[in-house]
Design a protein around this motif. Structure first.
Motif, PDB file in Angstrom:
ATOM      1  N   PHE A  62       0.859  -1.093   0.138  1.00 32.38           N
ATOM      2  CA  PHE A  62      -0.075   0.062   0.215  1.00 32.38           C
ATOM      3  C   PHE A  62       0.841   1.075  -0.015  1.00 32.38           C
ATOM      4  CE2 PHE A  62      -2.460   3.251   2.320  1.00 32.38           C
ATOM      5  CZ  PHE A  62      -3.686   3.043   1.624  1.00 32.38           C
ATOM      6  N   LYS A  63       0.403   2.290  -0.887  1.00 31.49           N
ATOM      7  CA  LYS A  63       1.143   3.419  -0.824  1.00 31.49           C
ATOM      8  C   LYS A  63       0.716   4.507   0.538  1.00 31.49           C
ATOM      9  CE  LYS A  63       2.816   1.895  -4.811  1.00 31.49           C
ATOM     10  NZ  LYS A  63       4.005   1.191  -4.680  1.00 31.49           N
ATOM     11  N   PHE A  64       1.607   4.716   1.458  1.00 28.34           N
ATOM     12  CA  PHE A  64       1.215   5.109   2.698  1.00 28.34           C
ATOM     13  C   PHE A  64       1.628   6.566   2.623  1.00 28.34           C
ATOM     14  CE2 PHE A  64       1.769   0.689   4.085  1.00 28.34           C
ATOM     15  CZ  PHE A  64       0.733   0.478   5.112  1.00 28.34           C
ATOM     16  N   GLY A  65       0.572   7.250   3.062  1.00 24.83           N
ATOM     17  CA  GLY A  65       0.737   8.816   3.010  1.00 24.83           C
ATOM     18  C   GLY A  65       1.333   9.278   4.259  1.00 24.83           C
ATOM     19  N   GLU A 568      10.124 -14.450  14.376  1.00 24.22           N
ATOM     20  CA  GLU A 568       9.004 -14.257  13.556  1.00 24.22           C
ATOM     21  C   GLU A 568       7.912 -13.537  14.420  1.00 24.22           C
ATOM     22  OE1 GLU A 568       7.745 -17.435  10.983  1.00 24.22           O
ATOM     23  OE2 GLU A 568       8.852 -18.720  12.060  1.00 24.22           O
ATOM     24  N   THR A 569       7.685 -14.058  15.547  1.00 24.73           N
ATOM     25  CA  THR A 569       6.429 -13.275  15.947  1.00 24.73           C
ATOM     26  C   THR A 569       6.813 -11.844  16.479  1.00 24.73           C
ATOM     27  OG1 THR A 569       5.864 -15.435  17.183  1.00 24.73           O
ATOM     28  CG2 THR A 569       4.717 -13.480  18.059  1.00 24.73           C
ATOM     29  N   LEU A 570       7.910 -11.548  16.999  1.00 23.26           N
ATOM     30  CA  LEU A 570       8.205 -10.335  17.550  1.00 23.26           C
ATOM     31  C   LEU A 570       8.691  -9.473  16.482  1.00 23.26           C
ATOM     32  CD1 LEU A 570      10.135 -10.960  21.237  1.00 23.26           C
ATOM     33  CD2 LEU A 570       7.751  -9.957  20.582  1.00 23.26           C
ATOM     34  N   LYS A 571       9.399  -9.991  15.525  1.00 23.54           N
ATOM     35  CA  LYS A 571       9.771  -9.522  14.281  1.00 23.54           C
ATOM     36  C   LYS A 571       8.323  -9.056  13.443  1.00 23.54           C
ATOM     37  CE  LYS A 571      11.694 -11.744  11.203  1.00 23.54           C
ATOM     38  NZ  LYS A 571      12.044 -12.528   9.964  1.00 23.54           N
ATOM     39  N   TYR A 572       7.355  -9.520  13.422  1.00 20.40           N
ATOM     40  CA  TYR A 572       6.025  -9.088  12.786  1.00 20.40           C
ATOM     41  C   TYR A 572       5.424  -7.865  14.022  1.00 20.40           C
ATOM     42  CZ  TYR A 572       6.455 -12.977   9.547  1.00 20.40           C
ATOM     43  OH  TYR A 572       6.737 -13.930   8.687  1.00 20.40           O
ATOM     44  N   PHE A 573       5.274  -8.200  14.990  1.00 23.27           N
ATOM     45  CA  PHE A 573       4.937  -6.994  15.917  1.00 23.27           C
ATOM     46  C   PHE A 573       5.776  -5.878  15.637  1.00 23.27           C
ATOM     47  CE2 PHE A 573       2.910 -10.227  18.653  1.00 23.27           C
ATOM     48  CZ  PHE A 573       1.515  -9.750  18.660  1.00 23.27           C
ATOM     49  N   TYR A 574       6.925  -5.941  15.617  1.00 23.20           N
ATOM     50  CA  TYR A 574       7.848  -4.717  15.296  1.00 23.20           C
ATOM     51  C   TYR A 574       7.695  -4.040  13.999  1.00 23.20           C
ATOM     52  CZ  TYR A 574      12.360  -1.949  15.293  1.00 23.20           C
ATOM     53  OH  TYR A 574      13.105  -0.971  15.546  1.00 23.20           O
ATOM     54  N   LEU A 575       7.659  -4.932  12.881  1.00 22.22           N
ATOM     55  CA  LEU A 575       7.549  -4.464  11.776  1.00 22.22           C
ATOM     56  C   LEU A 575       5.995  -3.762  11.320  1.00 22.22           C
ATOM     57  CD1 LEU A 575       8.917  -6.838   9.535  1.00 22.22           C
ATOM     58  CD2 LEU A 575       9.798  -4.742   9.875  1.00 22.22           C
ATOM     59  N   LEU A 576       4.887  -4.124  12.189  1.00 21.39           N
ATOM     60  CA  LEU A 576       3.825  -3.589  12.133  1.00 21.39           C
ATOM     61  C   LEU A 576       3.570  -2.065  12.504  1.00 21.39           C
ATOM     62  CD1 LEU A 576       0.644  -3.816  11.701  1.00 21.39           C
ATOM     63  CD2 LEU A 576       0.489  -4.660  14.223  1.00 21.39           C
ATOM     64  N   PRO A 580       6.900   1.733   6.898  1.00 23.28           N
ATOM     65  CA  PRO A 580       6.602   0.962   5.814  1.00 23.28           C
ATOM     66  C   PRO A 580       7.756   0.605   4.909  1.00 23.28           C
ATOM     67  CG  PRO A 580       4.698   2.719   5.801  1.00 23.28           C
ATOM     68  CD  PRO A 580       5.877   3.218   6.849  1.00 23.28           C
ATOM     69  N   GLU A 581       8.785   1.307   4.885  1.00 20.41           N
ATOM     70  CA  GLU A 581       9.930   1.272   4.287  1.00 20.41           C
ATOM     71  C   GLU A 581      10.740   0.251   4.668  1.00 20.41           C
ATOM     72  OE1 GLU A 581       9.134   4.435   5.396  1.00 20.41           O
ATOM     73  OE2 GLU A 581       8.043   4.882   3.125  1.00 20.41           O
ATOM     74  N   LEU A 582      10.716   0.094   5.964  1.00 21.37           N
ATOM     75  CA  LEU A 582      11.444  -1.040   6.522  1.00 21.37           C
ATOM     76  C   LEU A 582      10.926  -2.517   6.237  1.00 21.37           C
ATOM     77  CD1 LEU A 582      13.947  -1.827   8.520  1.00 21.37           C
ATOM     78  CD2 LEU A 582      12.429  -1.732  10.299  1.00 21.37           C
ATOM     79  N   VAL A 583      11.659  -3.252   5.399  1.00 18.24           N
ATOM     80  CA  VAL A 583      11.448  -4.390   5.041  1.00 18.24           C
ATOM     81  C   VAL A 583      10.084  -4.510   4.344  1.00 18.24           C
ATOM     82  CG1 VAL A 583      11.006  -6.958   5.426  1.00 18.24           C
ATOM     83  CG2 VAL A 583      12.513  -5.715   6.916  1.00 18.24           C
ATOM     84  N   SER A 584      10.148  -3.722   3.093  1.00 21.00           N
ATOM     85  CA  SER A 584       8.858  -3.512   2.082  1.00 21.00           C
ATOM     86  C   SER A 584       8.566  -4.759   1.725  1.00 21.00           C
ATOM     87  CB  SER A 584       9.249  -2.293   1.094  1.00 21.00           C
ATOM     88  OG  SER A 584       8.167  -2.596   0.255  1.00 21.00           O
TER      89      SER A 584
END
Length: 590
Positions: A62-65, A568-576, A580-584
């Motif tokens: 998604f193209k975040f503003g 994985e689990t904490l990685k996804y929470f962190y990325l959330l 958005p540019e971090l691990v696009s």
């Protein structure tokens, strides 16, 4: 986690880098290198990586503003809290379980579960990099470079688990750090060279539970005959594609790609010949290459085979159409035989005293399908597994990749919402490992039916305490609801544990990055708070025994913290809660 190729290896990697990595690998352990001619069963032909220019997947995310100051502050505060939880667990691991597979988060000990090769360390490398824990990352890379894969405490290893935790761990860290640490690729080659010899069978199907000492025998002619098993879990057979393909892309050696391509060709040819065309049985005969089993699921023991189909298509730049075809066949069967609407009341009606029918939540779960030879047809089983929560993210990602957003994004949203609801309905706010619920007869319209729920409970709870054997059916149901803490619509919680699994937050994260729905950030935070509240220990976080335990009691903790909690689990929470540019998702396949 691996990086999507912009163009193929031959133009992407300099000769100097390749030579340095080859030198590093030989310095590490040249004796493990597998020349195809030294195999007992050589492949007749090595399928090469595609040379067609790959398709660009640059419009997936998604193209975040811009965001408001308040939203940014909230997001960054939450991200910092996730990082603090990771740091506590990482500190516990480094203090009492360094270079061991797992931390025991209650006793402060360690466990050897995956070959004794420091699974948590290798599996968590990319998370350390993402969280900007540079000093810890450097120390971890140095330690990971010293691991000797020519010896193990275990007699046999799980090839699938070794692939995703070790080979995937090294490759993910190498890719996320943009190739800045060649030693990581050299170690990935070392792991792959070991695993490649599990494919040295008459039909080139891998031995999934493998005696790794076979690879240490110098003379292949005098090695004992090894054959694939006649009873193999589907996931362990068909979920090696991403890591082996990526390694071929990075090294230019197609033998790794060829090994998994051969397996997937077998699966492709059999896909329409099973008793549920489109899906493969959970247990297959890899020795005779027969697929006659009657149990079908995308939950445990089968899940990642389906998850990897659209991801492998992306990794290969859309050049191998068979992965798209296999996914489309599988999704069609999932829609008709696995996905179902559970008869769980809509939360907005909870406590509503308005007379009339209670609407159920418009969500989906993924169950099982069983071939019944007596009636010669498929019977659906309304089981729900935490593992199946990956499905929402899979369907959403594939919809973007294959251009089926109009039809499949709503299905993905309902699947994700089904897992969100499963979290919210439990007293702890956490979804159990396995449960059964009453299915709706019609997925379009469905009201809650108290009698149907009661009947479902009695059918599932066949073994009752002697004290209630003489009670009336109504009294038995009442006792079961109270004794088992059954929430509306649930007939049994078969396995009430939570073992720190990532699948639900993984799909929440993917759907957020694909749709930009900010409400998913709020949902994710409720999930995070519930998990941290119930699993935190001095050393890290622990699995819990029973998510149905009612407050103010706390569920009993289990002295286990699998590597996927940090990886994985904490990685996804962190990325959330990251930019958005971090691990696009336009750049990486997770």
């Amino acid at each position: 986690m691996i990086r999507l190729p912009k163009r193929w290896y031959t133009t992407a990697v300099s000769l100097a880098v390749v030579l340095s990595i080859v030198w590093l690998f030989r310095q590490l352990n040249d004796s493990t290198y597998t020349n195809i001619s030294s195999l007992r069963f050589r492949p007749h032909y090595v399928n090469k990586l595609p040379t067609t220019q790959p398709k660009k997947f640059d419009d997936i995310q998604f193209k975040f503003g811009s965001e408001t100051d308040l939203n940014r502050d909230t997001r960054e505060l939450r991200r910092a809290q996730v990082k603090e939880v990771f740091q506590r667990a990482w500190s516990g691991y480094t203090q009492v379980a360094w270079l061991k597979d797992e931390l025991r988060p209650l006793s402060g000990g360690f466990a050897t579960t995956f070959g004794g090769w420091a699974a948590t360390l290798v599996d968590s490398l990319d998370t350390l990099w993402m969280m900007d824990m540079q000093e810890e990352f450097e120390i971890a890379v140095e330690a990971a470079s010293s691991i000797n894969f020519n010896t193990s405490e275990a007699e046999t290893i799980n090839v699938f688990e070794t692939t995703i935790r070790y080979l995937g761990g090294y490759l993910g860290a190498y890719d996320v750090s943009d190739g800045a640490y060649p030693i990581l690729l050299a170690k990935a080659i070392e792991v792959a060279e070991l695993l490649y010899q599990a494919f040295d069978t008459p039909n080139r199907m891998p031995i999934t539970r493998w005696d790794w000492r076979y690879a240490m025998l110098d003379d292949p002619v005098h090695r004992p005959l090894q054959e694939a098993s006649d009873a193999v879990l589907l996931a362990e057979l068909g979920s090696l594609t991403l890591e082996f393909t990526r390694l071929s892309q990075l090294t230019g050696d197609s033998k790794y790609y060829d090994a998994v391509y051969h397996v997937m060709r077998v699966l492709e040819r059999s896909q329409r010949k099973t008793t549920l065309p489109g899906l493969w049985p959970t247990v297959v005969n890899a020795k005779a290459l027969t697929f006659t089993g009657g149990h079908f699921t995308i939950s445990g023991m089968a899940d990642s085979v389906y998850e990897y189909l659209p991801k492998e298509y992306m990794l290969l730049g859309g050049t191998v159409r068979s992965y798209k075809t296999m996914y489309e066949r599988a999704l069609s069967a999932m829609k008709s035989a696995l996905f179902f609407r559970p008869m769980i009341p809509d939360p907005s009606f909870q406590g509503d005293s308005t007379p009339g029918p209670i609407a159920t939540a418009d969500v989906l779960l993924s169950g099982n399908a069983l071939w019944d030879p007596r009636v010669q047809s498929i019977v659906r089983e309304p089981q729900s597994q935490h593992l199946a929560c990956f499905a929402g993210g899979m369907v959403a990602l594939a919809a973007k990749v294959f251009g089926t957003e109009a039809e499949d994004i709503p299905i993905a949203q309902r699947l994700v919402n089904g897992c969100i609801l499963s979290y919210a309905t439990m007293p702890t706010g956490i979804m159990p490992e396995v449960s059964h619920v009453v299915p709706c007869d019609d997925a379009r319209t469905c009201d809650f039916d108290q009698d149907k729920w009661n009947d479902g409970i009695l059918q599932q709870q066949r073994i009752l305490d002697e004290a209630v054997q003489d009670l009336s059916p109504e009294e038995k149901v009442k006792w079961l609801k109270e004794e088992k803490n059954l929430r509306s619509g649930y007939t049994i919680v078969d396995d009430p544990r939570y073992i720190l699994r990532p699948e639900a937050i993984e799909s929440v994260f993917i759907l957020y990055r694909l749709t930009g729905d900010s409400q998913l950030m709020e949902v994710g935070w409720r999930m995070f708070e519930a998990i941290e509240r119930n699993t935190a220990t001095v050393y890290g976080n622990a699995a819990i025994q029973d998510v149905t335990v009612l407050p103010p009691d706390s569920p009993r903790k289990i002295d286990r913290m699998e590597s996927f909690w940090l990886a994985e689990t904490l990685k996804y929470f962190y990325l959330l809660y990251s930019e958005p540019e971090l691990v696009s998702l336009d750049t990486f396949v997770l």
